[in-house]
Design an enzyme around this catalytic site. Structure first.
Site, short mmCIF file in Angstrom:
data_model
loop_
_atom_site.label_atom_id
_atom_site.label_comp_id
_atom_site.label_asym_id
_atom_site.label_seq_id
_atom_site.Cartn_x
_atom_site.Cartn_y
_atom_site.Cartn_z
N GLN A 1 -70.30 35.02 73.75
CA GLN A 1 -71.79 35.13 74.24
C GLN A 1 -71.40 34.54 75.73
O GLN A 1 -70.87 33.64 76.16
CB GLN A 1 -72.62 33.97 73.61
CG GLN A 1 -72.89 34.52 72.09
CD GLN A 1 -73.79 33.70 71.36
OE1 GLN A 1 -73.44 32.90 70.50
NE2 GLN A 1 -75.02 33.56 71.84
N SER B 1 -64.65 31.92 70.85
CA SER B 1 -65.84 31.87 70.19
C SER B 1 -66.48 32.99 69.29
O SER B 1 -65.50 33.41 68.35
CB SER B 1 -67.05 31.26 70.82
OG SER B 1 -68.24 30.84 70.35
N LEU B 2 -67.44 33.64 69.57
CA LEU B 2 -67.96 34.88 68.63
C LEU B 2 -66.84 35.77 68.90
O LEU B 2 -66.89 36.53 67.83
CB LEU B 2 -69.39 35.21 69.18
CG LEU B 2 -69.72 36.64 68.86
CD1 LEU B 2 -70.03 36.60 67.42
CD2 LEU B 2 -70.69 37.13 69.62
N HIS C 1 -70.45 24.54 68.83
CA HIS C 1 -69.21 23.83 68.86
C HIS C 1 -69.15 22.61 68.74
O HIS C 1 -68.23 21.99 69.42
CB HIS C 1 -68.13 24.66 69.66
CG HIS C 1 -68.12 26.00 69.65
ND1 HIS C 1 -67.41 26.68 68.63
CD2 HIS C 1 -68.27 27.31 70.49
CE1 HIS C 1 -67.34 28.06 68.75
NE2 HIS C 1 -67.94 28.34 69.64
N GLN D 1 -65.37 26.76 62.88
CA GLN D 1 -65.44 26.81 64.28
C GLN D 1 -66.86 26.77 64.70
O GLN D 1 -67.16 26.49 66.01
CB GLN D 1 -65.14 28.60 64.28
CG GLN D 1 -64.87 28.82 65.79
CD GLN D 1 -65.55 29.97 65.85
OE1 GLN D 1 -66.87 30.83 65.43
NE2 GLN D 1 -64.80 31.25 66.64
N ARG E 1 -74.34 35.19 60.95
CA ARG E 1 -74.36 33.86 61.81
C ARG E 1 -75.10 33.96 62.88
O ARG E 1 -75.67 32.52 63.19
CB ARG E 1 -72.79 34.08 62.46
CG ARG E 1 -71.97 32.91 62.99
CD ARG E 1 -70.48 33.25 63.39
NE ARG E 1 -69.92 32.40 64.13
CZ ARG E 1 -69.96 32.11 65.48
NH1 ARG E 1 -70.55 33.07 66.36
NH2 ARG E 1 -69.28 30.94 66.08
#
Length: 328
Positions: free
Chosen positions: A15, A95-96, A217, A266, A120
């Site tokens: 993102q 991340s994503l 996170h 995560q 998600r």
């Protein structure tokens, strides 16, 4: 010369990399990407081509919109690269972006990948909105968020957070260990305000509050885990067919069971990107490709100081340039 791209590592952005009309040039040029969008749209329960064509920059910032949008753009770029003969030596995602890596390494089917990131994103958006609503009514709004700390190493930031926590500063967490020069922290508004002063006193060049929907996170977003966990558990994760690296550990992932456990962790644990970059570098790929929108990971790779070149590979123009560079 790189033979069939087999020495190129694929990095997938997360993102923040999104922009309007991303991946549309790939969709218009390749039948394989058109088939990908059709299958992925059915899995996501929405028309992903329409989502990417019609969403403006503000809409794309929403977590529930950006997660499926960026993931399909990442996988589309990987599809074109592979069709053009560039196969990944290894994969990692920021991340994503880790979900695209899971799909490309064979851990998840494309359909399961898009179904999961859609759910998600929705779970994380709802969790962030609930946190904001609870904070809005409190005096001096204590809504959690994130801030980038520039000029201190990841080791310094972790040490300072541990020290301050022991001294009584609560709800401050390292969230993204991006490069030797940049760390993102998550916390409540109060903890971030106090930390900004302390980081500057410790030598940080700047501390920038980020325009994000929530304290991603970090344990502060744990509500999303409660909602997403059962959805994740129902999906089959296979063993990776290529080297795959984890945000949570910074190390290689060897089994589907391990990948599934790490995917849930995560959400509330930090992205240890510098460790992943180091682990990828040990494979000694001849090139690293940022496979998807933007140039964020290229910049972080440059900050990491590796002599291995990193190229962007998210558009048709980018991919043609990559092919020329790899075949020199």
């Amino acid at each position: 010369m790189v033979n069939s791209g087999s020495s190129a590592a694929f990095l997938f952005p997360g993102q923040g990399a999104q922009y309007p009309l991303m991946a549309m040039d790939l969709l218009e040029a390749y039948a394989s990407v058109q088939r990908l969008f059709k299958a992925a749209s059915q899995a996501a329960g929405q028309d992903l081509e329409a989502l990417l064509r019609n969403s403006d920059a503000d809409t794309l910032k929403r977590t529930d919109v950006s997660q499926p949008a960026i993931t399909i753009a990442n996988i589309a770029a990987a599809t074109v690269l592979q069709e053009r003969g560039v196969s990944p030596r290894a994969c990692a995602g920021f991340s994503l972006g880790e979900y695209a890596a899971l799909a490309v390494t064979g851990v998840l089917s494309v359909e399961d990948c898009l179904s999961l990131v859609t759910r998600r994103g929705a779970a994380m958006q709802r969790a962030a909105e609930r946190i904001a609503e609870r904070s809005a009514g409190s005096e001096g709004s204590n809504a959690p968020g994130m801030a980038a700390v520039l000029g201190l190493s990841p080791e310094q930031v972790e040490s300072l957070i541990a020290q301050w926590s022991a001294e009584g500063l609560k709800d401050l967490y390292g969230a993204n260990f991006n490069s030797p020069k940049q760390v993102v922290v998550a916390g409540t508004a109060a903890s971030l305000a106090e930390a900004e002063k302390r980081f500057k006193e410790a030598g940080a060049r700047r501390v920038l509050r980020l325009a994000v929907a929530g304290p991603f996170h970090s344990p502060l977003i744990a509500e999303a885990v409660d909602e997403f966990g059962p959805l994740l558990e129902a999906v089959s994760f296979k063993d990776p067919q290529l080297p795959l690296f984890s945000n949570v550990t910074g190390k290689r992932v060897f089994s589907g069971a391990e990948a599934k456990a790490l995917a849930l962790r995560q959400i509330t644990e930090p992205v240890r990107w510098t460790l992943e970059e180091g682990a990828l570098g040990e494979l000694n790929p001849q090139a690293v490709l940022e496979v998807g929108p933007g140039k964020v990971l290229q910049g972080l790779w440059k900050d990491f100081g590796s002599p291995i070149p990193c190229y962007t590979a998210g558009t048709l123009v980018d991919i043609e340039a990559v092919l020329a560079a790899l075949n020199q």
